[in-house]
Design an enzyme around this catalytic site. Structure first.
Site, PDB file in Angstrom:
ATOM      1  CB  THR A   1      -4.051   3.973   8.863  1.00 15.18           C
ATOM      2  OG1 THR A   1      -3.267   2.978   8.206  1.00 15.18           O
ATOM      3  CG2 THR A   1      -3.121   5.059   9.377  1.00 15.18           C
TER       4      THR A   1
ATOM      5  CG  ASP B   1      -7.841  -2.016   1.471  1.00 18.75           C
ATOM      6  OD1 ASP B   1      -7.172  -1.651   2.443  1.00 18.75           O
ATOM      7  OD2 ASP B   1      -8.123  -1.270   0.511  1.00 18.75           O
TER       8      ASP B   1
ATOM      9  CD  GLU C   1      -2.720   1.364   2.428  1.00 16.30           C
ATOM     10  OE1 GLU C   1      -3.526   2.322   2.446  1.00 16.30           O
ATOM     11  OE2 GLU C   1      -2.694   0.477   3.291  1.00 16.30           O
TER      12      GLU C   1
ATOM     13  CB  ILE D   1      -1.370  -0.219   9.689  1.00 16.51           C
ATOM     14  CG1 ILE D   1      -0.026  -0.389  10.401  1.00 16.51           C
ATOM     15  CG2 ILE D   1      -2.482   0.032  10.708  1.00 16.51           C
ATOM     16  CD1 ILE D   1       0.357   0.791  11.288  1.00 16.51           C
ATOM     17  CG  ASP D   2      -7.111  -3.170   6.424  1.00 19.54           C
ATOM     18  OD1 ASP D   2      -7.161  -2.241   5.604  1.00 19.54           O
ATOM     19  OD2 ASP D   2      -8.069  -3.924   6.645  1.00 19.54           O
TER      20      ASP D   2
ATOM     21  CG  ASP E   1      -3.335  -2.554   4.343  1.00 16.39           C
ATOM     22  OD1 ASP E   1      -2.584  -1.729   4.904  1.00 16.39           O
ATOM     23  OD2 ASP E   1      -4.531  -2.336   4.110  1.00 16.39           O
TER      24      ASP E   1
END
Length: 293
Positions: free
Chosen positions: A94, A219, A69, A91-92, A89
């Site tokens: 944030t 995601d 990402e 940190i899905d 990802d």
């Protein structure tokens, strides 16, 4: 069929290490930058985790490719080829991370020949590790996962998100979708702030369906195979075959629930992940379709 178990176990190990980095920073103040909208945020920890993951994978598997990402946000091309590719990802969720809302995940998928071979989603604060390998089932902290199997839409809890888009068309479409589902009726609509964890709620049977328009492959790539291996159904919002690059998804406990959602919801125009960023807004006619207007 190749056995990618060595990559899978390496991915699980990396997800655990990435979670430690995230949890160390979870309660601290964060320096926050905006990306595409006031609801699309990035922190130093997002970038640090992605750098750690890609560096570790590249050392172990120098011939593999990456879709991350933050790398894409920094200008790297987004291209899914037949080469083994890690879709990351860091940190899905944030926005959750910034506000200390306790649904934050590391999401790691692995695709070969454009087919996802495994997915790992670690919901860090909950200490829940969801994972699946193609053809081998889905698991939560080592225990097998199964979708609810619900086939009656009126008995469903559905998960979705508003997403970072803030233009009038996107907002009106997404909020009207919630209205349309509540009027079917359904038992309820929920949002946790992370697509990866949302979809895993379908895999674990806590929710019966998830849908969204406008997200990205990082995601949902990992959580899609987790839902499928838990016995669920994952399709495009047009009711056809799921394509992780289309930025549209429905994940459900059964084909009948998935199709009922596809029949009801609207979509708004969004460029495919793998489209030329300098092309027209919608190269895919299906993405431009706005049903029921």
């Amino acid at each position: 069929m190749s056995d990618w178990s060595h990559c899978f176990h390496f991915g699980v190990s990396l997800a655990n290490q990435a979670a430690e980095i995230i949890l160390t920073s979870f309660q601290k103040q964060k320096a926050v930058k905006l990306k595409s909208s006031p609801a699309d945020l990035v922190t130093e920890t997002d970038q640090r985790v992605e750098t750690f993951l890609i560096s570790a994978i590249r050392t172990q598997f120098p011939n593999h490719r990456f879709i991350g990402e933050e790398s894409v946000a920094a200008g790297e091309a987004l291209e899914l080829t037949d080469t083994p590719t890690w879709i990351i990802d860091p940190i899905d969720g944030t926005v959750n991370f910034v506000h200390r809302f306790p649904f934050v995940a590391v999401s790691i998928a692995f695709a070969v020949n454009k087919q996802t071979e495994f997915g790992v989603v670690y919901s860090c604060v909950e200490n829940k590790l969801f994972c699946a390998q193609r053809g081998r089932g889905a698991f939560l902290n080592g225990e097998p996962l199964h979708v609810s199997g619900q086939e009656d839409i009126s008995r469903c809890v559905i998960v979705t998100e508003i997403g970072p888009e803030r233009d009038d068309l996107a907002l009106s479409t997404m909020t009207s979708n919630i209205y349309r589902l509540l009027r079917l009726p359904v038992h309820g609509v929920r949002a946790l702030g992370t697509a990866a964890v949302d979809m895993c709620q379908v895999a674990v049977g806590g929710a019966d369906a998830y849908f969204h328009v406008g997200l990205h492959c990082w995601d949902i790539a990992a959580s899609a195979i987790i839902v499928q291996e838990a016995g669920g159904v994952v399709i495009d919002t047009n009711g056809l075959h799921f394509d992780m690059m289309s930025r549209r998804v429905i994940a459900a406990s059964s084909a009948s629930v998935a199709q009922r959602i596809a029949d009801v919801i609207q979509v708004f125009p969004c460029r495919r992940d793998d489209e030329d960023p300098y092309s027209s807004v919608c190269g895919d006619a299906g993405a431009c379709e706005n049903k029921h207007v």
